[in-house]
Design an enzyme around this catalytic site. Sequence first.
Site, PDB file in Angstrom:
ATOM      1  N   TYR A 135       0.912  -0.981   0.093  1.00 17.97           N
ATOM      2  CA  TYR A 135       0.115   0.340   0.310  1.00 17.97           C
ATOM      3  C   TYR A 135       0.950   1.362   0.236  1.00 17.97           C
ATOM      4  O   TYR A 135       2.120   1.035   0.896  1.00 17.97           O
ATOM      5  CB  TYR A 135      -0.715   0.115   1.190  1.00 17.97           C
ATOM      6  CG  TYR A 135      -2.296  -0.783   1.549  1.00 17.97           C
ATOM      7  CD1 TYR A 135      -3.430  -0.697   0.798  1.00 17.97           C
ATOM      8  CD2 TYR A 135      -2.272  -2.075   1.626  1.00 17.97           C
ATOM      9  CE1 TYR A 135      -4.318  -1.205   0.284  1.00 17.97           C
ATOM     10  CE2 TYR A 135      -3.061  -2.736   1.759  1.00 17.97           C
ATOM     11  CZ  TYR A 135      -4.279  -2.358   1.013  1.00 17.97           C
ATOM     12  OH  TYR A 135      -5.264  -3.226   1.518  1.00 17.97           O
ATOM     13  N   TYR A 167      -0.501  -9.724   0.146  1.00 14.26           N
ATOM     14  CA  TYR A 167       0.745  -9.649   1.158  1.00 14.26           C
ATOM     15  C   TYR A 167       0.635  -9.682   2.799  1.00 14.26           C
ATOM     16  O   TYR A 167      -0.043 -10.211   3.128  1.00 14.26           O
ATOM     17  CB  TYR A 167       0.688  -8.040   1.269  1.00 14.26           C
ATOM     18  CG  TYR A 167      -0.424  -7.274   2.353  1.00 14.26           C
ATOM     19  CD1 TYR A 167      -0.173  -7.667   3.235  1.00 14.26           C
ATOM     20  CD2 TYR A 167      -1.650  -7.276   0.998  1.00 14.26           C
ATOM     21  CE1 TYR A 167      -2.012  -6.916   3.468  1.00 14.26           C
ATOM     22  CE2 TYR A 167      -3.038  -6.247   1.281  1.00 14.26           C
ATOM     23  CZ  TYR A 167      -2.984  -6.172   2.591  1.00 14.26           C
ATOM     24  OH  TYR A 167      -3.730  -5.300   2.999  1.00 14.26           O
ATOM     25  N   ARG A 172      -2.689 -12.218   3.300  1.00 18.97           N
ATOM     26  CA  ARG A 172      -4.107 -11.357   3.309  1.00 18.97           C
ATOM     27  C   ARG A 172      -4.412 -12.071   1.254  1.00 18.97           C
ATOM     28  O   ARG A 172      -3.186 -11.746   0.157  1.00 18.97           O
ATOM     29  CB  ARG A 172      -4.540 -10.094   2.604  1.00 18.97           C
ATOM     30  CG  ARG A 172      -4.000  -9.480   4.069  1.00 18.97           C
ATOM     31  CD  ARG A 172      -5.339  -9.952   5.406  1.00 18.97           C
ATOM     32  NE  ARG A 172      -6.517 -10.542   4.690  1.00 18.97           N
ATOM     33  CZ  ARG A 172      -7.623  -9.380   4.122  1.00 18.97           C
ATOM     34  NH1 ARG A 172      -7.751  -8.090   3.844  1.00 18.97           N
ATOM     35  NH2 ARG A 172      -8.900  -9.872   3.763  1.00 18.97           N
ATOM     36  N   HIS A 193      -7.111  -8.403  -2.569  1.00 22.33           N
ATOM     37  CA  HIS A 193      -8.455  -7.737  -2.176  1.00 22.33           C
ATOM     38  C   HIS A 193      -8.863  -6.366  -2.525  1.00 22.33           C
ATOM     39  O   HIS A 193      -7.375  -5.814  -2.698  1.00 22.33           O
ATOM     40  CB  HIS A 193      -9.270  -8.248  -0.687  1.00 22.33           C
ATOM     41  CG  HIS A 193      -8.181  -7.685  -0.088  1.00 22.33           C
ATOM     42  ND1 HIS A 193      -7.108  -8.512   0.519  1.00 22.33           N
ATOM     43  CD2 HIS A 193      -8.572  -6.571   0.960  1.00 22.33           C
ATOM     44  CE1 HIS A 193      -5.802  -7.058   1.768  1.00 22.33           C
ATOM     45  NE2 HIS A 193      -6.711  -5.839   1.235  1.00 22.33           N
ATOM     46  N   HIS A 203     -10.693  -2.827  -1.191  1.00 20.63           N
ATOM     47  CA  HIS A 203     -11.584  -2.197  -0.238  1.00 20.63           C
ATOM     48  C   HIS A 203     -12.194  -1.658  -0.701  1.00 20.63           C
ATOM     49  O   HIS A 203     -12.778  -0.600  -1.658  1.00 20.63           O
ATOM     50  CB  HIS A 203     -10.418  -1.173   0.904  1.00 20.63           C
ATOM     51  CG  HIS A 203     -10.084  -2.331   1.915  1.00 20.63           C
ATOM     52  ND1 HIS A 203      -9.728  -2.977   3.203  1.00 20.63           N
ATOM     53  CD2 HIS A 203      -8.791  -2.125   1.769  1.00 20.63           C
ATOM     54  CE1 HIS A 203      -9.068  -3.075   3.453  1.00 20.63           C
ATOM     55  NE2 HIS A 203      -7.572  -3.114   2.140  1.00 20.63           N
TER      56      HIS A 203
END
Lengths: 139, 211
Positions: free
Chosen positions: B92, B131, B141, B144, B146
């Site tokens: 991110y 990640y 995870r 995905h 959000h």
Amino acid sequence: MRTPSQTIGPFFRGKLLEQPIVFEDGDARIEGRVFDGEGVPVDDALVEIWQPEVNGFGRCATGPDGAFHFRTQQTPHANVVVFARGLLRHLVTRMYFSQDEVPSELTDRRDTLLARREGDVWRFDVHLQDPKETAFLDV
Amino acid sequence: MGERPDPPLDFPDYKSTQLRAPRRPFVRLASFDDAAGPVFGRDRVGEHDNDLTVGGALGERIIVSGRITGRDGRPVRDTLVEIWQANAAGRYAHSADNHDAPLDPNFSGAGRCLTDGDGRYRFVTIKPGAYPWQNHQNAWRPAHIHFSLFGTSFRERLVTQMYFPGDPLQRFDPILNSVTQAAARDALVASFDLDATVPEWALAYRWDIVL
């Protein structure tokens, strides 16, 4: 099938629109902090307030000390919504500006929904978990 | 359709719930009014805010689109849809993300749009990477995106995550598996959408949302 909730996670800051000034001419400055069950500030929460009487909506990510703030108009209450890493769905509570407005259903937890006047500021802290847990609402 | 099939707040497999999930019962207020929801951000959505690849993001370009409806099947029109995600390497653009994977200077990972008159939204982005996240030994995870949605009333407010079909990490992920009903977990997984692909340009996924 309604789409279920998932946590907001830790990485939303700077990605979602923010709006801590709800009304430029608002005379109510609200300041608060979000704490976990050990009293540690929650520095990755998103707090939203919504005041339906005036269609006022604000959104503020908490800072390193768990703090959030809004400038808005004073209404009898504001709905407060909290999102954070570790919350698989958001929490809803309410902030009241006067003891007389807090509903009786809250019994011994009425104080947790009451903003306190401190000088020019209304202070409203959110405790996610015991022992000071804020009363959250079943909506 | 009645209650939203949300996960419980107290879900020990997801460690961060431990000190953050409330313990006391929620209070039902007779005076609670599920009034019309907030109208937010319309004036802050730019024409190209639904294209996260503007500027030349690295990774597999994809189209993610779908339709947002209420419980009664009516489309949710003109509502703000916000998304954020990791880059193709699983990182991110955020100061708290210290995963040892490269940042992409051309990818902020944030987008927004308004639904059209039929409740449809559409984003152009890149496929996010998986990640690691230290929840447990060797925790990763699944890929995905959000999503944040407002809907038309307070009870429709939703923050959730969209997953990709066929991702082998999903069965090990406590966040997805906090949703206890299998059909509700399936509702979080997008479908490959051949009709929405753009030949010679991008693959597409479809994800419909029921508020």
